[in-house]
Design an enzyme around this catalytic site. Structure first.
Site, PDB file in Angstrom:
ATOM      1  N   VAL A  18       0.838  -1.201   0.000  1.00 53.81           N
ATOM      2  CA  VAL A  18       0.000   0.000   0.000  1.00 53.81           C
ATOM      3  C   VAL A  18       0.874   1.254   0.000  1.00 53.81           C
ATOM      4  O   VAL A  18       0.692   2.170  -0.816  1.00 53.81           O
ATOM      5  CB  VAL A  18      -0.944  -0.003   1.222  1.00 53.81           C
ATOM      6  N   TYR A  19       1.842   1.296   0.893  1.00 56.79           N
ATOM      7  CA  TYR A  19       2.733   2.461   0.978  1.00 56.79           C
ATOM      8  C   TYR A  19       3.517   2.637  -0.316  1.00 56.79           C
ATOM      9  O   TYR A  19       3.600   3.740  -0.864  1.00 56.79           O
ATOM     10  CB  TYR A  19       3.686   2.283   2.154  1.00 56.79           C
ATOM     11  N   ALA A  20       4.093   1.535  -0.806  1.00 52.94           N
ATOM     12  CA  ALA A  20       4.878   1.636  -2.032  1.00 52.94           C
ATOM     13  C   ALA A  20       4.033   2.151  -3.191  1.00 52.94           C
ATOM     14  O   ALA A  20       4.493   2.963  -4.000  1.00 52.94           O
ATOM     15  CB  ALA A  20       5.494   0.276  -2.372  1.00 52.94           C
TER      16      ALA A  20
END
Length: 242
Positions: free
Chosen positions: A152-154
């Site tokens: 998700v962050y990436a």
């Protein structure tokens, strides 16, 4: 002391801690007046107590649409101009996607992508009218590698990296430079959400950056001659690349 930013005004979001604080301190060391934007009132007060009148605290919750919209008008009201915007505020969601809280995903994507886009959009008319400006966005090494423990962050950083590169091509004709800094893991509060085994491994191997090291690279990016744009710097601890 190098006063490369003497007479300039900068605004840094998420500036009460971590990379944002390091960025603000690097700009202050270069002689800038810095509007510190954060929702952490105590952190802003501590920065002001340390740095005095060169600091202009601005407490905002950028996840609130009205407060986010007020960012640039408030900065211009407080400081009169804006030469440098560092859109740094962000959140982190790591681990397996199946375990992620959907509300946390919404908050992270909103802050990491939507807020950055809106902050940059809102500052452009001022910088275009002046024919000059620097916009820096905190991206991540995760924007350049499909990190398996943080899908998700990436993904948020891949999106914002595309935004930086496309916007840069639109506005360079107005004398505005847009760049991204993409650090590997940095010793900040965001790492509290890292998977415990990955954090322990990084600490044991010396694979973490200090925020001040990121601040030094930000200074390098912003002090290049005006005809040069450092569009993206990827920096990481050497051990992290083994």
């Amino acid at each position: 002391m190098n006063q490369a930013f003497q007479g300039k005004v900068a605004a840094v979001t998420g500036s009460a801690s971590g990379i944002g604080r390091a960025s603000a301190e690097a700009l202050l060391a270069g002689g800038a007046r810095v509007v510190l934007v954060d929702r952490d009132a105590a952190g802003l007060a501590a920065m002001q107590a340390q740095h005095g009148d060169a600091v202009i605290p601005l407490q905002l919750d950028l996840l609130d649409a009205a407060q986010c919209k007020s960012l640039v008008p408030r900065v211009l009201e407080l400081a009169g101009r804006l030469d440098i915007l560092h859109a740094n505020a962000g959140l982190y969601v790591g681990g397996d996607l199946v375990d992620a809280d959907t509300d946390a995903i919404d908050r992270m994507l909103h802050l990491n992508i939507n807020v950055v886009m809106k902050n940059v959009r809102d500052v452009l008319p001022h910088m275009i009218a002046r024919g000059s400006g620097d916009i820096l966005v905190t991206s991540s090494l995760a924007a350049h590698y499909p990190t398996p423990w943080e899908p998700v962050y990436a993904s948020s950083k891949w999106a914002i990296d595309c935004f930086v590169q496309t916007t840069r091509r639109q506005v360079f004709k107005h004398g505005i430079r847009v760049g991204a800094i993409s650090p590997g893991p940095v010793m900040t509060g965001l790492l509290a959400d890292w998977p415990a085994d990955k954090l322990a491994e990084a600490r044991a191997s010396g694979s973490l950056l200090d925020p001040a090291e990121v601040g030094e690279v930000i200074t390098f990016m912003l002090t290049r001659p005006r005809g040069m744009t450092i569009r993206d710097v990827v920096m990481m601890p050497s051990n992290f690349d083994l």
